[in-house]
Design a protein around this motif. Structure first.
Motif, PDB file in Angstrom:
ATOM      1  N   GLN A 109       0.783  -1.240  -0.091  1.00 54.30           N
ATOM      2  CA  GLN A 109       0.071  -0.049   0.104  1.00 54.30           C
ATOM      3  C   GLN A 109       1.059   1.239   0.047  1.00 54.30           C
ATOM      4  O   GLN A 109       0.834   2.288  -0.778  1.00 54.30           O
ATOM      5  N   ARG A 154       2.358   1.910  -3.482  1.00 56.96           N
ATOM      6  CA  ARG A 154       1.354   2.483  -4.358  1.00 56.96           C
ATOM      7  C   ARG A 154       1.248   4.083  -4.223  1.00 56.96           C
ATOM      8  O   ARG A 154       1.131   4.800  -4.902  1.00 56.96           O
ATOM      9  N   THR A 201      -4.134   7.612   3.091  1.00 62.88           N
ATOM     10  CA  THR A 201      -3.894   6.407   3.766  1.00 62.88           C
ATOM     11  C   THR A 201      -5.029   5.488   4.452  1.00 62.88           C
ATOM     12  O   THR A 201      -5.056   4.291   5.089  1.00 62.88           O
TER      13      THR A 201
END
Length: 331
Positions: free
Chosen positions: A199, A202, A237
């Motif tokens: 994550q 990315r 986030t």
């Protein structure tokens, strides 16, 4: 260690060529001299302690030397499918916070490209070292464990009495990825860290997040540009998901809950207020967060094999005790 006269001659031939830089072909043949490209390089490895292969270096591991000597200096990696699987496995370790180049990815992909005898010998040694090194690092960690997790350094990650037979079997079988998969920690903590790493990468590829300027603490009913930046930061986030006012400059209850979620994840005081400590946490660059996750993946490789599905974690510095339990929905 007893060294026979023949081996002494082979070592002298290999090390002599190393010193003068003589071509390999000129060293083949003769009483006790190496008789193949692979044998020459193995003896060079034993004599010099390491073998340069392009930009890569193969260290003189006892396991590597024993493996080739037991096989009469025949190649280990005779199945092209096994080499392909090894290359795929090496490339994928990026997902676990490891550097594929530490396992000779570029050198291994290029060393046998010409299919020359010398290229195949180099590729065989690179593949053996890459597999042994990667299997060790997946099972025990790349760095030596510290603190309570420390213990005797192991050189072979797989169980069983005959490590040479296991190495040969993996190299011949073409089931390299399956063998390496046995060594990865199968624990929700490790899986969660790899998911977090993916994550964050990315997010980094998309440009990361902008820092929030310093100023007065942000709390319920605060308003202004800094609140808008806070919304953007927490949306990136995933702390702020179901917001009804994505461009609102007002600090509303949904944003307060998102701040609490961020604080919970980072071990901060969960008061829903963006004070100095929370602001500092929000402004940590994504690149630094990535490195923190990589460090924690390494620590997880030290201990995750022994961790139960439910355990108590104590943060001494933060004076926090928490219970870690795998969620059924994460299985």
């Amino acid at each position: 260690m007893h060294v026979t006269r023949a081996r002494s001659l082979r070592l002298a031939a290999a090390f002599g060529a190393l010193l003068v830089g003589a071509p390999l072909a000129a060293q083949n043949g003769g009483d006790g001299a190496p008789t193949s490209e692979l044998e020459w390089r193995v003896e060079w490895l034993r004599a010099a302690g390491s073998l340069p292969v392009g930009d890569a270096v193969v260290p003189a591991r006892e396991l590597t030397l024993e493996a080739y000597e037991r096989r009469g200096f025949l190649p280990l990696w005779t199945d092209p499918g096994a080499i392909d699987e090894l290359l795929e496995a090496i490339a994928s370790v990026h997902e676990e916070g490891l550097d594929p180049e530490h396992y000779h990815l570029s050198a291994l992909a290029a060393s046998g490209s010409a299919w020359s005898t010398a290229g195949l010998a180099r590729r065989d040694l690179l593949a053996t070292d890459a597999f042994v090194r990667l299997s060790h690092d997946l099972r025990f960690g790349k760095a030596a464990a510290q603190g309570p997790a420390s213990g005797p350094e192991a050189d072979w990650a797989f169980g069983g009495l005959d490590r040479l037979a296991r190495l040969e079997a993996v190299a011949r079988s073409g089931r390299v990825r399956e063998a390496l998969a046995e060594l990865r920690p199968r624990h929700f903590v490790y899986e969660g860290l790899t998911a977090a790493l993916a994550q964050l990468r990315r997010i980094e590829s998309a440009g990361g997040w902008a820092p929030i300027p310093a100023g007065p603490a942000l709390a319920r009913d605060s308003a202004g540009v800094r609140v808008l930046l806070l919304r953007q930061r927490l949306r990136i986030t995933g702390d702020l998901i179901d917001e009804s006012a994505p461009t609102s400059p007002r600090f509303d209850p949904e944003l307060e809950e998102a701040v609490r979620a961020f604080q919970h994840r980072h071990g901060l005081n969960e008061d829903g207020v963006v004070g100095n400590a929370t602001l500092a946490g929000l402004n940590v660059p994504v690149a630094r967060r990535i490195e923190q996750v990589r460090v924690n993946l390494e620590r997880a490789r030290w201990v995750a094999h022994e961790l139960p599905d439910s355990f108590v974690a104590v943060n001494v510095a933060g004076a926090r005790v928490s219970k870690a339990t795998e969620s059924p929905c994460s299985r």
